[in-house]
Design a protein around this motif. Structure first.
Motif, PDB file in Angstrom:
ATOM      1  N   LYS A 148     -35.678  41.897 -16.672  1.00  0.00           N
ATOM      2  CA  LYS A 148     -34.985  42.996 -15.981  1.00  0.00           C
ATOM      3  C   LYS A 148     -35.020  44.291 -16.793  1.00  0.00           C
ATOM      4  N   ILE A 149     -36.200  44.598 -17.308  1.00  0.00           N
ATOM      5  CA  ILE A 149     -36.380  45.826 -18.092  1.00  0.00           C
ATOM      6  C   ILE A 149     -37.337  46.745 -17.336  1.00  0.00           C
ATOM      7  N   PRO A 150     -36.902  47.927 -16.923  1.00  0.00           N
ATOM      8  CA  PRO A 150     -37.848  48.861 -16.332  1.00  0.00           C
ATOM      9  C   PRO A 150     -38.672  49.536 -17.430  1.00  0.00           C
ATOM     10  N   ALA A 151     -39.990  49.587 -17.219  1.00  0.00           N
ATOM     11  CA  ALA A 151     -40.863  50.253 -18.191  1.00  0.00           C
ATOM     12  C   ALA A 151     -42.122  50.705 -17.471  1.00  0.00           C
ATOM     13  N   GLU A 152     -42.863  51.574 -18.121  1.00  0.00           N
ATOM     14  CA  GLU A 152     -44.076  52.098 -17.502  1.00  0.00           C
ATOM     15  C   GLU A 152     -45.291  51.321 -18.008  1.00  0.00           C
ATOM     16  N   ILE A 153     -45.993  50.683 -17.082  1.00  0.00           N
ATOM     17  CA  ILE A 153     -47.186  49.918 -17.475  1.00  0.00           C
ATOM     18  C   ILE A 153     -48.403  50.822 -17.399  1.00  0.00           C
TER      19      ILE A 153
END
Ligand code: ATP
Ligand code: ZN
Length: 287
Positions: A133-138
């Protein structure tokens, strides 16, 4: 006799190539060496061999262009094609890991929150971020992922690691493992009965070869007085073979031992009076 052949796709060059060929060879399958770099066939087994890029193998197997294939679990799960993972093969071991700059304070996956992560494995990374549940930019790139942090392209990377030396050389440290991977045999889910029969033959051979790789045959001389104790140290397949020696009061004992317990057992056998211990490799093991 039927002329159906099982079509196997293996990597055409790279880290899985040698071990894939060696596995076939150890299974007693000899390949014709022709000039064709794309495919060949076996001389003594109903098999055709296609040489492909590892990334393409799941697709070919899903499409039934090949019946079976050998590729890393990392590739299989990233590509997410409709194929059946049939057997782990024990080579090509590596990890798909998160790495960050050597001087970063990594305190768990939350470190990655809203950061930019470079990878060639966007699907597996997205699944990991979702689970945590971690938002990050791939940031998907096609290669040389390890240089991304150094040139300011990303804050972290997700890449394959085995020794860790590539990370180290690029000022990175491994902080989290997303997947443990090894080469596996995959098959098309809808193989017909005839091809399944050939696959079963192949799997039988693969399992025999792999079991034998971890097992040694051991021969030793034992004083009869200590025979009971020595036999108790040797698990054997059923029970050890015991033969009388020409010299009275001595027996020859034959058995198999597991590689992992090997040194431990040898020490105890010597303590129990065993002599002339010989240890030989086993080529195939049919149980
Ligand atoms: P191809 O030209 O076939 O696409 P590639 O460059 O993608 O080759 P390799 O570097 O040969 O592939 O790696 C093939 C597989 O070997 C990987 O997908 C992985 O399963 C396994 N492997 C084992 N150790 C490592 C490692 N340290 N780095 C990369 N892959 C590894
Ligand atoms: Zn590849």
């Amino acid at each position: 006799m039927s002329s159906v052949k099982l079509r196997i796709a293996i990597q055409k060059s790279g880290r899985l190539y040698e071990d894939s060929l060696k596995l076939l060879k150890d299974c007693g399958i000899d390949l014709k060496n022709g000039i064709n770099k794309l495919k060949t066939e076996a001389e003594n087994f109903p098999m055709e061999i296609f040489f492909l890029r590892d990334d393409d193998i799941p697709q070919y197997v899903e499409d039934a262009v090949a019946d079976i294939g050998i590729a890393g679990e990392n590739v299989i799960y990233e590509k997410n094609k409709k194929v059946t993972v049939t057997e782990k093969l024990g080579f090509g071991k590596c990890r798909l890991s998160v790495a960050v700059g050597r001087n970063e304070q990594y305190n768990g996956p939350d470190f990655l929150r809203n950061k930019k992560i470079a990878t060639t494995y966007p699907v597996l990374l997205a699944a990991f971020l979702e689970k945590e549940k971690i938002p990050a930019e791939i940031h998907e790139i096609s290669g040389s992922v390890e240089i991304a942090p150094g040139i300011g392209l990303a804050d972290a990377i997700v890449d394959l690691v085995s020794s860790g030396s590539t990370l180290f050389m690029n000022g990175l440290k491994e902080v989290e493992t997303i997947l443990h991977s090894e080469a596996v045999l995959i098959r098309h889910p809808g193989l017909n009965a005839e091809r399944m029969r050939i696959l079963d033959k192949l799997l039988f051979r693969i399992r025999s070869v792999r079991k034998a790789r971890h097992t040694k045959y051991i021969l030793l001389n034992a004083p009869n007085a200590n025979l009971k104790e020595i036999i108790s140290l040797l698990p054997g397949m059923k029970s050890p073979t015991v033969l009388p020696l020409a010299e009275p009061g001595w027996s020859s004992v034959h058995s198999v031992v597991n590689e992992n317990e090997f040194w431990d057992i040898i020490e105890k056998l010597t303590e129990a009076g065993a002599q002339g211990i010989l240890v030989v490799p086993i080529e195939k093991m049919i149980l």
